[in-house]
Write an enzyme that holds these catalytic residues in place. Sequence first.
Site, PDB file in Angstrom:
ATOM      1  N   LEU A  10      78.599  34.453  59.901  1.00 34.51           N
ATOM      2  CA  LEU A  10      77.229  34.519  59.374  1.00 34.51           C
ATOM      3  C   LEU A  10      76.293  33.497  60.030  1.00 34.51           C
ATOM      4  O   LEU A  10      75.094  33.504  59.771  1.00 34.51           O
ATOM      5  CB  LEU A  10      77.235  34.313  57.855  1.00 34.51           C
ATOM      6  CG  LEU A  10      77.876  35.450  57.054  1.00 34.51           C
ATOM      7  CD1 LEU A  10      78.122  35.027  55.613  1.00 34.51           C
ATOM      8  CD2 LEU A  10      77.008  36.704  57.099  1.00 34.51           C
ATOM      9  N   GLU A  82      81.762  38.868  51.137  1.00 36.70           N
ATOM     10  CA  GLU A  82      82.919  37.996  51.359  1.00 36.70           C
ATOM     11  C   GLU A  82      84.137  38.395  50.517  1.00 36.70           C
ATOM     12  O   GLU A  82      85.154  37.721  50.546  1.00 36.70           O
ATOM     13  CB  GLU A  82      82.552  36.532  51.060  1.00 36.70           C
ATOM     14  CG  GLU A  82      81.428  35.983  51.927  1.00 36.70           C
ATOM     15  CD  GLU A  82      81.831  35.748  53.379  1.00 36.70           C
ATOM     16  OE1 GLU A  82      82.924  36.194  53.808  1.00 36.70           O
ATOM     17  OE2 GLU A  82      81.052  35.121  54.100  1.00 36.70           O
TER      18      GLU A  82
END
Length: 156
Positions: A10, A82
């Site tokens: 990310l 996630e």
Amino acid sequence: MARVFVYGTLKKGQPNYKHMINTAKGLAKFQGRGRTVEKYPLVIAGKYNIPYMLNIPGTGHHIAGEIYSVDEQMLQFLDEFEGCPDMYQRTLMRIQVLEWEGKGGAGEARAAADGVLECFVYSTATYPPEWVGLPYYDNYDSSGKHGLSYVLRESR
């Protein structure tokens, strides 16, 4: 707004950074760069070469990453992205600020000035035991010299 520390795909320049700047998923504002106060093992594991911070404080390296302020919508997206709480668990960790661009209240400025912030981090305590024996990294790059290129979800 919540503070999130990202250390893997990310981060800016990494394969999933596009999600951090997609306002349809919520707001994420880059605040600065930091590293974990405690050492942790950062491994690249599984058939998709995913970076995982193993929740074993005191082992490994100080992990480098980026600090973001995110709204509730983005936090919910990140939890889902996630695989929280099964694949990763979102926990508070102490992050040493290395560079700060963030603007905020006096409390935020003080915390950054003293060098340490509490941020949510997606790490895992649910991993196969053999992962502890993998090489440990201090800074993730999907195209690093480790040769373990991350496989995007759309390509799996």
